[in-house]
Design an enzyme around this catalytic site. Sequence first.
Site, PDB file in Angstrom:
ATOM      1  CG  HIS A 143     124.679  71.868   0.229  1.00 20.84           C
ATOM      2  ND1 HIS A 143     125.206  70.616   0.038  1.00 20.84           N
ATOM      3  CD2 HIS A 143     123.334  71.710   0.221  1.00 20.84           C
ATOM      4  CE1 HIS A 143     124.219  69.743  -0.107  1.00 20.84           C
ATOM      5  NE2 HIS A 143     123.072  70.392   0.006  1.00 20.84           N
TER       6      HIS A 143
ATOM      7  CB  SER B 156     120.912  70.239  -2.124  1.00 22.83           C
ATOM      8  OG  SER B 156     119.539  70.050  -2.370  1.00 22.83           O
TER       9      SER B 156
ATOM     10  CE  LYS C 231     124.095  67.238   2.982  1.00 17.12           C
ATOM     11  NZ  LYS C 231     122.757  67.793   2.871  1.00 17.12           N
TER      12      LYS C 231
HETATM   13  C1  PLP Z   1     121.464  67.199   3.240  1.00 18.53           C
HETATM   14  C2  PLP Z   1     120.505  68.289   3.424  1.00 18.53           C
HETATM   15  C3  PLP Z   1     119.627  68.295   4.508  1.00 18.53           C
HETATM   16  C4  PLP Z   1     119.494  67.124   5.434  1.00 18.53           C
HETATM   17  O1  PLP Z   1     120.568  67.053   6.307  1.00 18.53           O
HETATM   18  P1  PLP Z   1     120.918  65.634   6.961  1.00 18.53           P
HETATM   19  O2  PLP Z   1     121.747  65.969   8.130  1.00 18.53           O
HETATM   20  O3  PLP Z   1     121.632  64.874   5.906  1.00 18.53           O
HETATM   21  O4  PLP Z   1     119.607  65.013   7.330  1.00 18.53           O
HETATM   22  C5  PLP Z   1     118.819  69.396   4.680  1.00 18.53           C
HETATM   23  N1  PLP Z   1     118.851  70.438   3.816  1.00 18.53           N
HETATM   24  C6  PLP Z   1     119.669  70.444   2.754  1.00 18.53           C
HETATM   25  C7  PLP Z   1     119.672  71.623   1.846  1.00 18.53           C
HETATM   26  C8  PLP Z   1     120.508  69.371   2.514  1.00 18.53           C
HETATM   27  O5  PLP Z   1     121.287  69.366   1.451  1.00 18.53           O
END
Ligand code: PLP
Length: 393
Positions: free
Chosen positions: A206, A178, A238
């Site tokens: 992602h 990330s 996302k």
């Molecule tokens: C954003 C993210 C999460 C958490 O997801 P949310 O739905 O925002 O709690 C978990 N793993 C990765 C790699 C992320 O980028």
Amino acid sequence: MTEALQRRLAERHQQSRYRKRRVLETAQGPRVRVDGRDFLLFCSNDYLGLANHPQLIAAMQLACSEYGVGGGASHLVCGHSALHHRLEERLAEIAGRDRALLFSTGYMANLGVVTALVGKGDHILEDRLNHASLLDAGLLSGAKFQRFRHNDLADLERRLQKLPAEGLRLIVVDAVFSMDGDMAPLSDLAALAQKYNACLMADDAHGFGVFGKTGAGSSELFGLNQEQLPILMGTLGKGIGSYGAFIAGSELLIESLIQFARPYIYTTAMPPAVAAASLASLELLATESWRRDHLQHLITRFKSGAAKMALPLMASDTAIQPLLVGEESLAMAISANLEAEGILVSAIRPPTVAVGQSRLRITITAAHTDADVDALLGALHRVVPAGLRVATL
Ligand SMILES: *Cc1c(COP(=O)(O)O)cnc(C)c1O
């Protein structure tokens, strides 16, 4: 307590690590307003530009009028609605897995799955750069927790060879990292997991929606089926533009999570209308595949423009395009100068990344235009100091 907290906050300030929140006065999108001023936004994870899509909005409004707002109770008590159920079925279908289980957030999905599957006497191996939620999950699980060097298969294999015969073995990676934007070598990891009788989990926060012919994400991109990649985690907040997360895998896995995953069991179900918005978004994955193509085009455009200016880009082919700066204070200064140019990009500092690895985490979305990317490049040209330019090959 008061004194201790004041001391810790003062220390944060001194290290240029103090974090502040911006208050957005508009919806997520390539253009946002903050303090009455308009900005171009390059730090959202709304990769496909769906967070403000009229079809998601309409689906959510319609579902609200039918199902109301609140989830009412946990999924196991009486909070599991027809919309949640249909979303799970669609997610399983898209992911090419037996079943999928909805979680309220990705953080909870990661905590839930890891702590449900391994515990004392078991082994968990994670990439050093995994998301905080996976690292927290590993610690919380009580299993013997090791972090291997980033994307280093030889280091992982050495560690697997040394494991005792007893205990379950779980390997966990981010499919796309990330803060770096690079990808895990999932095919090689799957082979290694099979060789050492370990179970592989990938967090595709992602990648889901963004990669693959149908948008099914990293597992589709690498062509990994349920046997090769038994635990697939994806998020809906996302690329999907909505909210929530899921785990996809075998019937046995999903039934086990329903029984044992505490962050699934002991929390209120997400509002059904949020599930409806996710369902609408999954339809758009098929009907608006141009979003994935346009995003790829913009990534290529940005990378080639940045290379011409010798900007210190990290090795990433994804929508996450970090500029490595180093010092916290310099990352903050560049971010502030970009803001003065009307462009919002967040500076990412320790403890999110290692000391000396502060960076500007630029993210590109399908809602941006060629002109937006060119505007970003122009601003970077003006604000990135010459000392940070790298020699190009
Ligand atoms: C954003 C993210 C999460 C958490 O997801 P949310 O739905 O925002 O709690 C978990 N793993 C990765 C790699 C992320 O980028």
